[in-house]
Scaffold this active site. Structure first.
Site, PDB file in Angstrom:
ATOM      1  CE1 TYR B  54     -51.336  70.677  29.113  1.00  0.00           C
ATOM      2  CE2 TYR B  54     -53.460  70.051  30.056  1.00  0.00           C
ATOM      3  CZ  TYR B  54     -52.721  70.690  29.067  1.00  0.00           C
ATOM      4  OH  TYR B  54     -53.369  71.332  28.043  1.00  0.00           O
ATOM      5  CD  GLU B  55     -44.055  66.222  31.733  1.00  0.00           C
ATOM      6  OE1 GLU B  55     -43.799  65.050  31.462  1.00  0.00           O
ATOM      7  OE2 GLU B  55     -43.350  67.171  31.353  1.00  0.00           O
ATOM      8  CB  ALA B  56     -47.474  70.133  35.685  1.00  0.00           C
TER       9      ALA B  56
END
Lengths: 317, 254, 317, 254
Positions: B54-56
């Protein structure tokens, strides 16, 4: 391990109130970043900026999120620097859309990047570099509408990359789980750009869930994401991220994010919300009192502790 | 046992078809909403070892509940690694470690160029959309891009209003781009792939859909595969997982 | 928490022996980086490379340290890429100096940077970038003797920086404190370039003090410095860094570093040392047996545990 | 009470003089050896709040014993922050957060240009020295550079064999360089500063040293301060700390 809240015996250092931190460090016309990628978004700082009627701010955030919809609706900003404009998992930020689509009630200047572009801008700012190269933007229309995104030839003759310029906010406001009175901070869970935004800024306000003794920080120096060296003020303000979350402390209040959609669609409802939840209150403590304790039962996770690590005591041999 | 068309929704078909596309993939960059459900469905069916990025800032997430937001705390607890966003974009995506990434789209053209920025002109938009997020760099660097989107004449367009994320341009991607670009597009009507010339073609149709219906919902003359086949409808297992575990409130699937 | 040594029930995954990892992954002529800045330098891997008689390697390290003096004395390398050539805190690396100053017994090609240049090269390699910009090298003679260090104009017209090219070793060997069988690693204390060297490499060998259950790693995902995704082999080899150290596990053996000075001044003594401590032994277990248990009492620190953090259990709500 | 010249070593004088130069400084990039002792001496005398940064990745070290190496584990345990070397060089040094950094030197010229790379030619060196380490970027980015080194005609030279770390060049540093360059040089004979033209001058002489002795150990015509004064000899406190706490084995001080 001895924790101390704002009234818990942690005197001195850079500890102050949210009111005084915002009054003293945020000026009209400043470039301000309240960072935190979905996690650790300091809504309480945004509300204090609204209450103090700051004006003409340039607001920077990768994801403006609900807090910037509130701040921009309240008229504190004339410009937005961002990479994704939405209510994550829900839909649109309607107050911002009204200003962008219809200049209602006033235009809002946009400066737009991709996430990697924004991350790279903070990183260049934190690194004292005049630019950061990245592999993005090829054949996208983004460089056409943002002349700060420029092509750059590799000096080794092996192709073209793009560059973005440094972002150095006048003030960065970052929320963390633990800080000591000097502003040394432990952060875990999603780190977003908290570190880069802090090192890039001219002034830094740290807001923490817990003000801890410096020995807690020093027990795990690899966990220190921001050193007090770059911090100007420390505000102990538990639950200051609601409806965003603090890993291990409270959950994201998804109901609020969903509810915001209908509030922000209607300027009158939005104004009434600001009146009731921001202007009429003196501080985040009033906000928490108004929310009531019950809400937090739903939002508080069970414990799930990390395995400790052994740093070893290396004394004179 | 498969369900008959009446017994599942368009979105359930779209998500089940997307999940099956992940067979054999190893590392997947996940977006929120339908992609998130598709990836978690794939982990429970065709590819149990799929690692979710996930880009987070998460690699190897093991969510214990369906995350509503891309930055849900359940993606952190029990994950293999949580790191800065700079490292996710630099060390994972730009290093070429992402096998497949999901993107959504408000508009797409026949070359897979994607718009998620504005409908209308940039300076005076009719509708201001969210913008790139990580999509621009994902479209350039991920090995393969999977697109999930609803299909209509407003979304499958002759020319996108704004190129947020480049696809196959007008048929060729420069050599210095790491990734292969759009690989498959899954809509409520069917599954599309791209020819050697970078042009999209209909590869599979979902049960009950006609070629006429596909063309009526496409803003250009859609090309058909020579061996066009029908998608299998969602299986009972797929429907049970979506309805009981992954999206019990039906936010994305109904 | 259940630890398992190589014989302790952690079957499968990428776990193998040092012999098999080096035999299978390190080839003659390869570019090899054994990283670790003073900390976590995997001497046992270097000794295994010597034992297997690898040849014509290009060795990369910021600080070649004693292990590269040993390897280069043993004739495994024809080229060295580095930024500081010394026995830290003691003096010179005499075997390397003989080759550089007098081609004795053979010349050694050098490719030289500064620390920040080497760090930036690994970072560019780990990031898939064709170069990394940095503020260094202005008016230094280093770019004159290394044409890979080049000037680069900022695309914003605000001055000149320098660029270094990516470093992508064929094999990086990194030592860590904890790894699971898939190669997911916790590291604490000095991080050096372990992460960047791992992401930059085509193949990665992880050597660990402890092979742990994956649940230990997952209990603290922010501590994971290297994900198994980039790891090809996991070797459980406790105390493999001696005379370097592993934070919390054992101290730096300063006496050995001091003793090395006189050994490495004398080619005959050095050859005898290699014979006794490397060639005559089959593995690092033999080396530890030869050292004896007593040495470790002096090198083992008292415990000093980190405060745990709470990640929170977020289950279906 | 101060000690008389006979009662302390040249190195003790040099280190005590260096420590005093740190008064009023806040963040110091420390090297191993004499700089390390000088910094720790300063923390116990003129500047208790001095924060120590080590290139290995430490900010705010609190060593419980004198570290022999720049990467000693005692620098980690109890420190404020341990981070990657990329961040130490990028976010601290290159960001301009380092007030003062210590460098050693094998050769220095009148402009403070430093050689730690080779004696003789680069390709056929008479003596191969360690090289830059972090010195090259430190000399360019630290706000002020302090040099500690032994002084002789072999080290204070008309022209260095190799410029590892640039000083004031031939008198002017370009505007885009962040740092101010060499600020003070402390040797066993005296303390040197730099004029507006970037040229080194003798600011203080250590007790018992003569101008003739200084000139005899300098490879160019040394410039003298108009108000040249004598350094105070090491105090009893300074000597006690060095001898009993900081370097009881006398590795660097005797």
């Amino acid at each position: 391990m001895s924790h101390g809240g704002p009234d818990g015996g942690q005197e001195g250092g850079k500890v102050t109130s949210m009111h005084d931190a915002v009054a003293g460090l945020v000026g009209d016309g400043d470039t301000v970043a309240i960072e935190g990628f979905t996690h650790l978004i300091c809504f309480a700082a945004g509300h204090e900026i609204i209450r103090q009627g700051k004006r003409d701010l340039t607001l920077c955030r990768m994801t403006p999120d609900v807090i910037y919809d509130q701040m921009i609706a309240a008229g504190v900003a004339s410009k937005l620097v961002f990479s994704w404009l939405g209510n994550p998992g829900v839909g649109s930020l309607h107050a911002i859309r009204r200003r962008v689509e219809r200049s209602d009630p006033a235009p809002l200047e946009l400066e737009e990047y991709s996430h990697f572009g924004m991350v790279s801008r903070y990183t260049a700012g934190a690194s004292g570099l005049p630019f950061m190269p990245l592999r993005s933007y090829h054949s996208s229309d983004l460089p056409k509408v943002n002349p700060r995104i420029v092509e750059l030839e590799s000096p080794y003759g092996d192709g073209v990359v793009y560059a973005v310029p440094p972002l150095n906010p006048d003030v960065s406001i970052v929320h963390v789980q633990r800080a000591d009175k000097d502003g040394n901070c432990h952060v875990w869970g999603f780190l977003g750009c908290q570190k880069e935004a802090a090192f890039a800024a001219r002034k830094v306000i740290v807001v923490c869930e817990e003000l801890v003794d410096g020995r807690v920080i020093r027990s795990d120096p690899n966990r220190t994401v921001i050193p007090g060296l770059v911090v100007d003020a420390v505000v102990a303000e538990p639950r200051a991220c609601h409806p965003s979350f603090a890993q291990g402390y409270y959950d994201r209040d998804n109901r609020f994010y969903v509810a915001w959609d209908s509030i922000s669609r209607d300027p009158a409802k939005l104004e009434a919300w600001l009146e009731e939840w921001v202007y009429a209150l003196g501080s985040h403590k009033d906000y928490l009192a108004k929310m009531g304790a019950e809400a937090w039962a739903r939002l508080t996770p069970d414990r799930c502790l990390s395995e400790p690590v052994d740093y070893g005591a290396y004394s004179p041999g | 046992m498969s369900a008959s068309p009446a017994e599942y929704s368009v979105n359930e078909m779209m998500i089940a078809a997307s999940a099956r596309q992940l067979e054999g993939e190893k590392v997947c960059f996940v977006g929120i909403g339908p992609p998130n459900i598709a990836c978690n469905l794939a982990r429970r069916t065709v590819t149990p070892d799929l690692e979710l990025v996930y880009e987070a800032g998460v690699y190897g997430a093991d969510p214990q509940r369906l995350p509503l937001s891309i930055g849900d705390p359940t993606l952190v607890t029990g994950a293999v690694s949580v790191t800065s966003m700079f490292e996710i974009f630099s060390f994972y995506l730009q290093r070429g470690l992402i096998d497949v990434a999901f993107l959504g789209a408000s508009q797409i053209d026949r070359f897979g160029n994607i718009n998620t920025t504005v409908i209308g002109g940039y300076d005076e938009p009719k509708v201001r959309l969210p913008g790139s997020g990580g999509a621009c760099e994902i479209s350039i660097n991920a090995n393969r891009v999977f697109v999930i989107m609803p299909q209509s004449r407003r979304s499958f367009v002759e020319e996108v209003d704004f190129v947020t994320s480049p696809g196959h341009l007008a048929g060729r991607r420069p050599a210095e781009w790491l990734g292969g670009g759009p690989y498959v597009v899954v809509t409520g009507l069917g599954i599309y792939r791209f020819g050697d010339d970078g042009v999209m073609y209909l590869s599979r149709m979902h049960p009950g859909v006609t070629v006429e219906q596909v063309q009526a919902n496409t803003g250009w003359d859609i090309r058909l595969s020579r061996d066009l086949v029908l998608t299998d409808p969602p299986s009972e297992l797929e429907l049970n997982l979506m309805r009981n575990e992954l999206d019990p409130e039906g936010i994305y699937t109904r």
